[in-house]
Design an enzyme around this catalytic site. Structure first.
Site, PDB file in Angstrom:
ATOM      1  N   TRP A 152       0.803  -1.224   0.000  1.00  0.00           N
ATOM      2  CA  TRP A 152       0.000   0.000   0.000  1.00  0.00           C
ATOM      3  C   TRP A 152       0.837   1.275   0.000  1.00  0.00           C
ATOM      4  CZ3 TRP A 152       2.105   1.920   4.269  1.00  0.00           C
ATOM      5  CH2 TRP A 152       2.543   1.011   5.234  1.00  0.00           C
ATOM      6  N   ASN A 153       2.142   1.179   0.183  1.00  0.00           N
ATOM      7  CA  ASN A 153       2.889   2.426   0.425  1.00  0.00           C
ATOM      8  C   ASN A 153       3.141   3.250  -0.840  1.00  0.00           C
ATOM      9  OD1 ASN A 153       4.615   0.289  -0.185  1.00  0.00           O
ATOM     10  ND2 ASN A 153       6.359   1.218   0.841  1.00  0.00           N
ATOM     11  N   LYS A 176      -2.367  -8.393  -7.734  1.00  0.00           N
ATOM     12  CA  LYS A 176      -3.131  -8.179  -6.504  1.00  0.00           C
ATOM     13  C   LYS A 176      -2.542  -6.972  -5.799  1.00  0.00           C
ATOM     14  CE  LYS A 176      -2.749  -9.302  -2.211  1.00  0.00           C
ATOM     15  NZ  LYS A 176      -3.170  -8.016  -1.631  1.00  0.00           N
ATOM     16  N   GLU A 179      -5.385  -4.300  -0.619  1.00  0.00           N
ATOM     17  CA  GLU A 179      -6.846  -4.131  -0.548  1.00  0.00           C
ATOM     18  C   GLU A 179      -7.244  -2.745  -0.068  1.00  0.00           C
ATOM     19  OE1 GLU A 179      -5.271  -6.944  -0.139  1.00  0.00           O
ATOM     20  OE2 GLU A 179      -6.388  -8.097  -1.620  1.00  0.00           O
ATOM     21  N   GLY A 229       6.849  -6.408  -0.271  1.00  0.00           N
ATOM     22  CA  GLY A 229       6.210  -6.324   1.036  1.00  0.00           C
ATOM     23  C   GLY A 229       7.164  -6.751   2.135  1.00  0.00           C
ATOM     24  N   SER A 230       6.608  -7.308   3.200  1.00  0.00           N
ATOM     25  CA  SER A 230       7.431  -7.585   4.381  1.00  0.00           C
ATOM     26  C   SER A 230       8.246  -8.878   4.211  1.00  0.00           C
ATOM     27  CB  SER A 230       6.535  -7.692   5.615  1.00  0.00           C
ATOM     28  OG  SER A 230       5.674  -8.790   5.480  1.00  0.00           O
ATOM     29  N   GLU A 251      10.909  -8.072  -3.319  1.00  0.00           N
ATOM     30  CA  GLU A 251      11.473  -6.795  -2.861  1.00  0.00           C
ATOM     31  C   GLU A 251      10.906  -6.593  -1.462  1.00  0.00           C
ATOM     32  OE1 GLU A 251      11.850  -3.571  -1.528  1.00  0.00           O
ATOM     33  OE2 GLU A 251      10.359  -2.793  -2.923  1.00  0.00           O
ATOM     34  N   LEU A 252      11.772  -6.810  -0.452  1.00  0.00           N
ATOM     35  CA  LEU A 252      11.272  -6.886   0.920  1.00  0.00           C
ATOM     36  C   LEU A 252      11.717  -5.668   1.735  1.00  0.00           C
ATOM     37  CD1 LEU A 252      11.840 -10.723   1.295  1.00  0.00           C
ATOM     38  CD2 LEU A 252       9.855  -9.507   0.406  1.00  0.00           C
ATOM     39  N   CYS A 285      10.384   1.438   2.063  1.00  0.00           N
ATOM     40  CA  CYS A 285      11.320   0.361   2.416  1.00  0.00           C
ATOM     41  C   CYS A 285      12.771   0.841   2.387  1.00  0.00           C
ATOM     42  CB  CYS A 285      11.119  -0.844   1.526  1.00  0.00           C
ATOM     43  SG  CYS A 285      11.046  -0.429  -0.211  1.00  0.00           S
ATOM     44  N   GLU A 382      12.169  -3.216  11.318  1.00  0.00           N
ATOM     45  CA  GLU A 382      11.833  -2.080  10.458  1.00  0.00           C
ATOM     46  C   GLU A 382      10.589  -1.388  11.033  1.00  0.00           C
ATOM     47  OE1 GLU A 382      10.426  -3.403   6.662  1.00  0.00           O
ATOM     48  OE2 GLU A 382      10.994  -1.535   5.674  1.00  0.00           O
TER      49      GLU A 382
HETATM   50  P1  NAD Z   1       1.396  -6.891   6.141  1.00  0.00           P
HETATM   51  O1  NAD Z   1       2.572  -7.814   6.075  1.00  0.00           O
HETATM   52  O2  NAD Z   1       0.140  -7.354   6.806  1.00  0.00           O
HETATM   53  O3  NAD Z   1       0.996  -6.454   4.651  1.00  0.00           O
HETATM   54  C1  NAD Z   1       1.911  -5.998   3.711  1.00  0.00           C
HETATM   55  C2  NAD Z   1       1.383  -6.355   2.301  1.00  0.00           C
HETATM   56  O4  NAD Z   1       1.504  -7.735   2.060  1.00  0.00           O
HETATM   57  C3  NAD Z   1      -0.101  -6.041   2.092  1.00  0.00           C
HETATM   58  O5  NAD Z   1      -0.293  -5.504   0.808  1.00  0.00           O
HETATM   59  C4  NAD Z   1      -0.796  -7.385   2.182  1.00  0.00           C
HETATM   60  O6  NAD Z   1      -1.970  -7.430   1.383  1.00  0.00           O
HETATM   61  C5  NAD Z   1       0.261  -8.288   1.623  1.00  0.00           C
HETATM   62  N1  NAD Z   1       0.156  -9.657   2.111  1.00  0.00           N
HETATM   63  C6  NAD Z   1       0.106 -10.042   3.407  1.00  0.00           C
HETATM   64  N2  NAD Z   1       0.040 -11.385   3.477  1.00  0.00           N
HETATM   65  C7  NAD Z   1       0.032 -11.856   2.204  1.00  0.00           C
HETATM   66  C8  NAD Z   1      -0.020 -13.159   1.636  1.00  0.00           C
HETATM   67  N3  NAD Z   1      -0.042 -14.268   2.374  1.00  0.00           N
HETATM   68  N4  NAD Z   1      -0.017 -13.268   0.282  1.00  0.00           N
HETATM   69  C9  NAD Z   1       0.042 -12.161  -0.496  1.00  0.00           C
HETATM   70  N5  NAD Z   1       0.111 -10.915  -0.015  1.00  0.00           N
HETATM   71  C10 NAD Z   1       0.113 -10.755   1.322  1.00  0.00           C
HETATM   72  O7  NAD Z   1       1.916  -5.591   6.847  1.00  0.00           O
HETATM   73  P2  NAD Z   1       1.277  -4.167   7.179  1.00  0.00           P
HETATM   74  O8  NAD Z   1       0.954  -4.113   8.626  1.00  0.00           O
HETATM   75  O9  NAD Z   1       0.238  -3.782   6.188  1.00  0.00           O
HETATM   76  O10 NAD Z   1       2.569  -3.294   6.906  1.00  0.00           O
HETATM   77  C11 NAD Z   1       3.647  -3.269   7.756  1.00  0.00           C
HETATM   78  C12 NAD Z   1       4.799  -4.142   7.359  1.00  0.00           C
HETATM   79  O11 NAD Z   1       4.782  -4.428   5.967  1.00  0.00           O
HETATM   80  C13 NAD Z   1       6.101  -3.421   7.648  1.00  0.00           C
HETATM   81  O12 NAD Z   1       6.756  -4.049   8.703  1.00  0.00           O
HETATM   82  C14 NAD Z   1       6.896  -3.491   6.348  1.00  0.00           C
HETATM   83  O13 NAD Z   1       8.076  -4.219   6.509  1.00  0.00           O
HETATM   84  C15 NAD Z   1       6.054  -4.247   5.391  1.00  0.00           C
HETATM   85  N6  NAD Z   1       5.883  -3.542   4.119  1.00  0.00           N
HETATM   86  C16 NAD Z   1       6.945  -3.459   3.288  1.00  0.00           C
HETATM   87  C17 NAD Z   1       6.807  -2.802   2.087  1.00  0.00           C
HETATM   88  C18 NAD Z   1       7.951  -2.655   1.136  1.00  0.00           C
HETATM   89  O14 NAD Z   1       7.865  -1.855   0.219  1.00  0.00           O
HETATM   90  N7  NAD Z   1       9.030  -3.404   1.264  1.00  0.00           N
HETATM   91  C19 NAD Z   1       5.611  -2.198   1.760  1.00  0.00           C
HETATM   92  C20 NAD Z   1       4.523  -2.303   2.632  1.00  0.00           C
HETATM   93  C21 NAD Z   1       4.680  -3.002   3.816  1.00  0.00           C
END
Ligand code: NAD
Length: 479
Positions: A152-153, A176, A179, A229-230, A251-252, A285, A382
């Protein structure tokens, strides 16, 4: 407003999800509901994967020049619609409108760059060793339908990297997006549809993330998985991709160190560091997190950095002059407070911020903490929010060792006027991207990616395009 009719996009049509669960988009600046939509069910996911397989059959055979022409028609539409798309982005994500507008324009630049590069993808001719072989060509072919997951960022930029690379290479995509921010991604897809992209080449699903990823990654039509994502989710999807032998790019997260040397100008560095740190409320990130400043310069750096953080204009991203918006979810406020309280318990001094801002919406004050011990969780975890850590160092090698001590390795930064120190930092910092004397390491033309736990592979730049291709040997002998 984001389109109140948020929907899925499958096989060239905007369709309502058939799942029973409903999802809501909220405005993080005031918590108000913006849209409400139905999640995808298993049949929708199978339909999206099937459409991507048919879309791939058409698109992979389209000539690269034709692909380029169509993609650049779409980016022209994205630029034309950028003010409206940026408004949607700010409403659903919260960042200041000027940042959102730059992001949308940059997304068009990213997609254009990848489309340009695809026109000149070189094949390699290898001299044959068998006498009747006329040619041996190592070609780059599209890898196949891609399942792409974006957070989402950066609701425009991150889908643009994946869509841009995949479409330029000749792949189809099931995207995807997060949401919470579906309106921005849908607006990008609408531009591709209006530019004439054949049905099935781009598809979009929304719903339960674990269900979507486990279904799509296992689906035989999907050849490649790309996730941003994470780290924990990246690991899970990597395990799924490995089980099903799918190509995988991730890309984490990061925990970027910044080393400010004794010969740097501390006030000038602080002036660059404030917008770099607090851009997008720190939800980046590659955001600078651990500021390690030479002891002889730390007082001057602290004064300027804290004054800059305090002076940021906090507000609704749609209001004129806003520099700092809300966090994405209410739950992120509690996480920021937990990290700050723990840092204080570990000896940290809060120099500014350290608390939720008393106003509607999910605002957490720009926060600088000095001297939290290595036991503090935020020194390793992070924060993904507006928290900066400040510490002094005496010896450059020791600072580099501390910078490299975490399992992350996405971005790292160094500031110095000394050429030898610049090279020591450039070579010594363990990160996929090292910025010396600036923070601008994410550009459409350069590869974005991390080492260690921060990821696998790259996006953007030529390398971001190559990650959507596969090598294929075509060896032709005289009949
Ligand atoms: P989160 O891990 O719940 O969600 C992050 C993203 O991952 C969301 O878009 C979510 O829809 C997706 N996601 C989660 N589980 C998934 C799965 N099993 N399959 C596919 N997609 C999935 O975290 P949050 O609370 O929304 O955000 C905080 C954390 O997310 C932070 O600690 C950060 O490290 C990480 N994050 C990293 C980035 C990045 O650009 N590297 C971007 C957003 C969030």
């Amino acid at each position: 407003m984001p389109d109140p009719e948020i929907s899925l996009y499958i096989d060239g049509a905007f369709v309502a999800g058939r799942g029973t669960r409903r999802l809501r988009v909220l405005n993080p600046a005031d918590g108000a509901p913006l849209a409400d939509y139905a999640a995808a069910d298993e049949a929708d996911l199978a339909a999206a994967a099937g459409a991507a397989a048919r879309g791939f059959a058409v698109w992979s055979r389209t000539l690269p020049l034709e692909r380029f022409r169509l993609i650049t028609r779409a980016t022209a539409l994205i630029r034309e619609r950028a003010p409206a798309i940026a408004r949607t982005l700010t409403l659903e994500q919260g960042k200041p409108l000027a940042e959102a507008l730059r992001e949308v324009q940059l997304s068009a630049d990213i997609i254009d760059f990848l489309a340009e590069e695809a026109k000149r993808l070189a094949a390699r001719g290898v001299p044959p060793r068998l006498p009747n072989v006329l040619s041996q060509t190592v070609a780059r072919v599209p890898v196949g339908p891609v399942a792409a997951f974006t957070p989402w960022n950066f609701p425009a930029n991150l889908p643009a990297r994946k869509i841009g690379g995949a479409l330029a290479a000749g792949c189809s995509v099931v995207l995807k997006p997060d949401e919470q921010v579906p309106g921005t991604a849908l607006a990008l897809l609408r531009a591709f549809r209006d530019a004439g992209l054949p049905p099935g080449v781009l598809n979009l699903v929304l719903g339960d993330p674990p269900q979507i990823s486990s279904t799509l990654i296992a689906h035989p039509a999907i050849a490649k998985v790309s996730f941003t994502g994470s780290v924990p989710v990246g690991r899970q999807l990597g395990e799924l991709a490995a089980r099903h032998l799918k190509r995988y790019t991730a890309e984490l997260g990061g925990h970027a160190p910044v080393i400010v040397c004794a010969d740097a100008d501390p006030a000038a560095v602080a002036k660059l560091a404030v917008p770099a740190k607090f851009r997008n409320a720190g939800q980046v990130c590659a955001s600078p997190i651990r500021f390690l400043v030479h002891r002889s310069r730390i007082d001057a750096f602290r004064d300027a950095f804290v004054a800059g953080a305090r002076a940021l204009k906090v507000g609704n991203g749609l209001d004129d002059g806003t520099q700092f918006g809300p966090l994405i979810h209410e739950r992120r406020l509690a996480e920021m407070q937990r990290l700050v309280d723990d840092a204080v318990a570990c000896g940290g001094r809060v120099l500014c911020g350290g608390h939720r801002i008393d106003r509607p919406g999910w605002f957490y004050a720009p926060t600088v903490i000095e001297g939290a011990s290595d036991a503090a969780q935020v020194q390793r975890q992070e924060p993904f929010g507006p928290i900066a850590l400040l510490d002094a160092f005496d010896d450059l090698d020791d600072a580099v060792r501390r910078a490299n001590a975490l399992p992350y390795g996405l971005a790292a930064y160094g500031f110095t006027h000394d050429l030898a120190a610049a090279h020591r930092l450039g070579q010594g910092l363990q990160a996929g991207m090292v910025g010396i004397n600036h923070f601008g390491v994410s550009q459409p033309e350069t590869p974005f990616g991390g080492v260690k736990d921060s990821g696998l592979g790259h996006e953007s730049g030529l390398e971001g395009l190559l990650s959507y291709t596969e090598l294929k040997l075509i060896s032709v002998a005289a009949p």
